[in-house]
Design an enzyme around this catalytic site. Structure first.
Site, short mmCIF file in Angstrom:
data_model
loop_
_atom_site.label_atom_id
_atom_site.label_comp_id
_atom_site.label_asym_id
_atom_site.label_seq_id
_atom_site.Cartn_x
_atom_site.Cartn_y
_atom_site.Cartn_z
N CYS A 52 0.82 -1.22 0.00
CA CYS A 52 0.00 0.00 0.00
C CYS A 52 0.85 1.27 0.00
O CYS A 52 2.00 1.27 0.45
CB CYS A 52 -0.91 0.01 1.22
SG CYS A 52 -2.02 -1.40 1.32
N GLU A 54 0.69 4.08 1.78
CA GLU A 54 1.12 4.65 3.07
C GLU A 54 2.25 3.83 3.69
O GLU A 54 3.13 4.38 4.33
CB GLU A 54 -0.06 4.81 4.02
CG GLU A 54 -0.89 3.58 4.29
CD GLU A 54 -2.05 3.40 3.30
OE1 GLU A 54 -1.81 3.42 2.08
OE2 GLU A 54 -3.20 3.19 3.76
ZN ZN Z 1 -2.82 -0.82 3.45
#
Ligand code: ZN
Length: 132
Positions: A52, A54
């Protein structure tokens, strides 16, 4: 107040590699000395290998020598209809790697929500839980 970090996160979003979900995410960590670290979601045909935005941003921050105390805020943006919030794995990672009370700025370009890790992951499992 958060316009700059949101803009940088949207810059990162342009680098998302999301051929499977079509859901593009960008993230930007700002450190107290003014340095920024970007991340985008990078998918994989073996879905579990996806990483992901972040997490990529905070890992880049740490990879450059910064630590929890240095993190001032993070912005996470997506191109979804509604504001995207971090997935469970990212909540766990961010709760360990950034202060629990600093701003987590979420936006989809239409709406913005400012929260923090205390709100996103109350009663987080952390290093204190490993003490026997
Ligand atoms: Zn995530």
């Amino acid at each position: 107040m958060y316009d700059e970090i949101i803009a940088k996160a949207f810059e990162a979003l342009k680098n998302a590699y999301a051929p499977y979900s079509g859901y593009h995410v960008g993230a930007c960590v700002r450190c107290r000395d003014g340095r920024y670290f970007l991340g985008a979601n990078i998918e994989n045909a073996s879905y579990g290998a996806t990483s992901c935005a972040e997490r990529n941003a905070i890992f880049s921050c740490y990879s450059n020598g910064y630590r929890k105390k240095d993190v001032e805020m993070i912005a996470i943006v997506s191109d979804g209809e509604r504001i995207g919030t971090p997935c469970g794995i990212c909540r766990q990672v961010l709760s360990e790697l950034m202060p629990s009370d600093v701003p987590v700025v979420l936006s989809n370009g239409k709406e913005t929500l400012v929260t923090n890790m205390q709100e996103l992951l109350p009663m987080a499992f952390d290093s204190e839980d490993l003490i026997r």
